[in-house]
Design a protein around this motif. Structure first.
Motif, PDB file in Angstrom:
ATOM      1  N   LEU A 241       0.401  -1.204  -0.351  1.00  0.00           N
ATOM      2  CA  LEU A 241       0.012   0.003   0.171  1.00  0.00           C
ATOM      3  C   LEU A 241       0.842   1.281  -0.251  1.00  0.00           C
ATOM      4  N   SER A 242       2.368   0.943   0.724  1.00  0.00           N
ATOM      5  CA  SER A 242       3.052   2.397   0.937  1.00  0.00           C
ATOM      6  C   SER A 242       3.901   2.606  -0.758  1.00  0.00           C
ATOM      7  N   ARG A 243       3.458   2.101  -0.862  1.00  0.00           N
ATOM      8  CA  ARG A 243       4.175   1.632  -2.445  1.00  0.00           C
ATOM      9  C   ARG A 243       3.893   3.001  -3.846  1.00  0.00           C
ATOM     10  N   LEU A 244       2.737   3.536  -2.893  1.00  0.00           N
ATOM     11  CA  LEU A 244       1.859   5.363  -4.131  1.00  0.00           C
ATOM     12  C   LEU A 244       2.328   6.007  -3.987  1.00  0.00           C
ATOM     13  N   ALA A 245       3.538   5.717  -2.362  1.00  0.00           N
ATOM     14  CA  ALA A 245       4.181   7.481  -2.524  1.00  0.00           C
ATOM     15  C   ALA A 245       4.983   7.948  -3.822  1.00  0.00           C
ATOM     16  N   VAL A 246       5.641   7.148  -4.347  1.00  0.00           N
ATOM     17  CA  VAL A 246       6.210   7.493  -5.575  1.00  0.00           C
ATOM     18  C   VAL A 246       5.454   8.113  -6.679  1.00  0.00           C
ATOM     19  N   PRO A 247       5.089   7.111  -7.134  1.00  0.00           N
ATOM     20  CA  PRO A 247       3.430   7.605  -8.289  1.00  0.00           C
ATOM     21  C   PRO A 247       2.738   8.787  -7.392  1.00  0.00           C
ATOM     22  N   ALA A 248       2.704   9.153  -6.344  1.00  0.00           N
ATOM     23  CA  ALA A 248       2.493  10.035  -5.628  1.00  0.00           C
ATOM     24  C   ALA A 248       3.075  11.805  -6.061  1.00  0.00           C
ATOM     25  N   PHE A 249       4.406  11.525  -6.018  1.00  0.00           N
ATOM     26  CA  PHE A 249       5.519  12.076  -6.379  1.00  0.00           C
ATOM     27  C   PHE A 249       5.803  12.476  -7.710  1.00  0.00           C
ATOM     28  N   MET A 250       5.008  11.409  -8.510  1.00  0.00           N
ATOM     29  CA  MET A 250       5.681  11.730 -10.276  1.00  0.00           C
ATOM     30  C   MET A 250       4.149  12.514 -10.510  1.00  0.00           C
ATOM     31  N   MET A 251       3.181  12.041  -9.818  1.00  0.00           N
ATOM     32  CA  MET A 251       1.720  12.594 -10.257  1.00  0.00           C
ATOM     33  C   MET A 251       2.564  14.725  -9.819  1.00  0.00           C
ATOM     34  N   LEU A 252       2.640  14.682  -8.590  1.00  0.00           N
ATOM     35  CA  LEU A 252       2.912  15.841  -8.088  1.00  0.00           C
ATOM     36  C   LEU A 252       4.128  17.047  -8.777  1.00  0.00           C
ATOM     37  N   THR A 253       4.995  16.429  -9.260  1.00  0.00           N
ATOM     38  CA  THR A 253       5.455  16.752  -9.934  1.00  0.00           C
ATOM     39  C   THR A 253       4.987  16.972 -11.723  1.00  0.00           C
ATOM     40  N   GLY A 254       3.853  16.430 -11.920  1.00  0.00           N
ATOM     41  CA  GLY A 254       3.250  17.011 -12.873  1.00  0.00           C
ATOM     42  C   GLY A 254       2.097  18.402 -12.875  1.00  0.00           C
ATOM     43  N   VAL A 255       1.909  18.129 -11.336  1.00  0.00           N
ATOM     44  CA  VAL A 255       0.784  19.687 -10.533  1.00  0.00           C
ATOM     45  C   VAL A 255       1.713  20.318 -10.922  1.00  0.00           C
ATOM     46  N   LEU A 256       3.054  20.627 -10.193  1.00  0.00           N
ATOM     47  CA  LEU A 256       3.711  21.897  -9.886  1.00  0.00           C
ATOM     48  C   LEU A 256       4.567  22.094 -11.755  1.00  0.00           C
ATOM     49  N   LEU A 257       5.030  21.931 -11.698  1.00  0.00           N
ATOM     50  CA  LEU A 257       4.922  22.226 -13.503  1.00  0.00           C
ATOM     51  C   LEU A 257       4.649  22.731 -14.196  1.00  0.00           C
ATOM     52  N   SER A 258       3.383  22.334 -14.430  1.00  0.00           N
ATOM     53  CA  SER A 258       1.873  22.748 -14.984  1.00  0.00           C
ATOM     54  C   SER A 258       1.634  23.243 -14.853  1.00  0.00           C
ATOM     55  N   TYR A 259       1.804  24.219 -13.236  1.00  0.00           N
ATOM     56  CA  TYR A 259       0.877  24.626 -12.611  1.00  0.00           C
ATOM     57  C   TYR A 259       1.702  26.758 -12.796  1.00  0.00           C
ATOM     58  N   GLN A 260       2.921  26.251 -12.401  1.00  0.00           N
ATOM     59  CA  GLN A 260       3.856  26.974 -12.743  1.00  0.00           C
ATOM     60  C   GLN A 260       4.268  27.625 -13.826  1.00  0.00           C
ATOM     61  N   TYR A 261       4.171  26.317 -15.279  1.00  0.00           N
ATOM     62  CA  TYR A 261       4.975  27.444 -16.367  1.00  0.00           C
ATOM     63  C   TYR A 261       3.062  27.035 -17.212  1.00  0.00           C
ATOM     64  N   SER A 262       2.012  27.800 -16.872  1.00  0.00           N
ATOM     65  CA  SER A 262       0.869  27.811 -17.427  1.00  0.00           C
ATOM     66  C   SER A 262       0.756  28.508 -18.434  1.00  0.00           C
ATOM     67  N   ARG A 263       1.518  29.480 -18.402  1.00  0.00           N
ATOM     68  CA  ARG A 263       1.351  30.903 -19.409  1.00  0.00           C
ATOM     69  C   ARG A 263       2.381  30.553 -20.857  1.00  0.00           C
ATOM     70  N   GLN A 264       3.470  29.712 -20.252  1.00  0.00           N
ATOM     71  CA  GLN A 264       4.456  29.667 -21.856  1.00  0.00           C
ATOM     72  C   GLN A 264       5.068  28.511 -21.698  1.00  0.00           C
ATOM     73  N   ARG A 265       6.098  28.331 -22.396  1.00  0.00           N
ATOM     74  CA  ARG A 265       6.522  26.775 -22.618  1.00  0.00           C
ATOM     75  C   ARG A 265       7.730  27.432 -21.745  1.00  0.00           C
ATOM     76  N   PRO A 266       8.764  26.938 -20.749  1.00  0.00           N
ATOM     77  CA  PRO A 266       9.399  27.620 -20.430  1.00  0.00           C
ATOM     78  C   PRO A 266      11.248  27.795 -21.451  1.00  0.00           C
ATOM     79  N   ASP A 267      12.284  28.225 -21.278  1.00  0.00           N
ATOM     80  CA  ASP A 267      13.050  27.924 -22.207  1.00  0.00           C
ATOM     81  C   ASP A 267      14.394  26.845 -22.259  1.00  0.00           C
ATOM     82  N   PRO A 268      14.232  26.340 -22.944  1.00  0.00           N
ATOM     83  CA  PRO A 268      14.031  24.490 -22.152  1.00  0.00           C
ATOM     84  C   PRO A 268      15.837  24.366 -21.738  1.00  0.00           C
TER      85      PRO A 268
END
Length: 374
Positions: free
Chosen positions: A47-74
């Motif tokens: 059951l605790s192995r949801l930890a790493v998928p949760a981190f993966m999901m959170l990375t997507g959440v925060l990237l999309s939230y932070q760079y919502s207006r434009q693509r970042p400079d690569p």
């Protein structure tokens, strides 16, 4: 209409709550192996192995939230992000090599032992090599129809998980990558990341969850219970490659996304309200969230040290071993948090994925600082 930059909070309480939970569960993954084998601890591990998928999901959440207006400079984007993943890996892989070689016995004393250690990502540090794959994918990921793309990505991920257990495996590189190293490759995780990107966009357009959601919370709680039972009850011992459901393969079970999405929904909707019930709980949540990567990196060494000290509590069977497990879990979490905070105030801070920051009273800093970062 999207929420303006001025209206958007610099800190997402819901994300902090989920990240704090995932941080605790990372500790449980490792402490659950210390007591004698018992169904209780094997179920807790699964059951605790949801930890790493949760981190993966959170990375997507925060990237999309932070760079919502434009693509970042690569170049700037990758330089910053790689410094928070590859730099910690480069810094701590030698530490865990020496620890495994000289102390824990996790690294066999041979050239093959060294090769195995590094090809599997340097123990638990393999996650730090998975993160950069997400950053590269984010640069080319579509910016429209994100929920549709999330559904496609989750279907691909689940299909790969099923194929990994049941599909024919030709001898060679495909077999190696799929069976032995699938947990290190983004295609086996891409659904979580894509869901996070879509959820992050929803936070931008609709705002962070607030108020009560009794029906949604009840549905998420019911889904969490049902999917948790499904995760434990369904095994793959009879599958052609059923042995690969063990260990890191436990992250890649086909039914895992149901549990991960259910828990994430429950925490994202209800977590902020729970955290606000007391200032102390909010401070602990923020402290764990701020130091999540440092805790992830540091905890195996500290758990090993504590486990050796309290071995008498861990060796008997239940219920004494449950007491030992709780002591080891709480002690390991507390020790990793303290060491992470202390190291973050030194020039070693960047090796934990954070900028060097001065020491401060934890509950004051946790309540007053922090920003939305992926």
């Amino acid at each position: 209409m999207s929420v303006s930059a001025q209206a958007r909070p610099s800190r997402l309480e819901a994300a902090d709550a989920l990240r704090a939970l995932a941080t605790v569960l990372v500790i449980v993954i490792h402490t659950s192996h210390w007591p004698p084998s018992a169904v209780l601890f094997s179920d807790l591990d699964l059951l605790s192995r949801l930890a790493v998928p949760a981190f993966m999901m959170l990375t997507g959440v925060l990237l999309s939230y932070q760079y919502s207006r434009q693509r970042p400079d690569p170049r700037a984007f990758l330089t910053r992000r790689f410094s928070r993943s590859l730099l910690p890996w480069l810094a701590w892989a030698p530490v865990y090599l020496l620890t495994g070689w000289l102390l824990t016995g996790d690294v066999s004393h041979s050239a093959d032992g060294l090769r195995t250690f590094f090809t599997y990502g340097a123990g638990h540090l393999w996650f730090l090599l998975l993160i950069p794959q997400m950053y590269l994918l984010y640069l080319v990921w579509p910016r429209t129809h994100l929920w549709l793309w999330a559904a496609v990505a989750l279907a691909v991920q689940t299909g790969l998980a099923v194929y990994r257990l049941y599909g024919p495996m030709p001898i060679g590189i495909l077999s190696q990558l799929t069976l032995w190293h699938g947990f290190q490759l983004l295609p086996f995780w891409v659904g979580y990341f894509a869901i996070g990107l879509a959820a992050g966009r929803a936070l931008v357009t609709r705002g962070a969850p607030h108020g009560s959601h009794p029906r949604a919370l009840a549905a998420a709680a019911l889904a969490t219970a049902a999917s948790g039972v499904l995760l434990i009850a369904v095994g793959y011992a009879s599958a052609p490659h059923g042995s690969f459901q063990q260990g890191t393969g436990g992250f890649l079970l086909p039914q895992e996304p149901l549990f991960v999405v259910s828990v994430a929904t429950l925490v994202l909707l209800g977590g902020p309200a729970v955290v606000r019930t007391s200032r102390g709980l909010g401070a602990i949540t923020n402290l764990l969230s701020e130091n999540s990567l440092g805790i992830y990196i540091l905890h195996p060494i500290l758990i090993y040290a504590i486990g050796r000290l309290i071995g008498g509590l861990l060796s008997p069977g239940l219920p004494i071993s449950l007491v030992g497990f709780l002591v080891l879990t709480v002690g390991g979490l507390a020790a990793a948090t303290v060491v992470s905070v202390l190291l973050s105030a030194t020039p070693l801070g960047p090796t934990l994925g954070v900028r060097r920051r001065p020491l401060a009273i934890p509950w004051v800093r946790a309540a007053s600082s922090g920003s939305v970062t992926g």
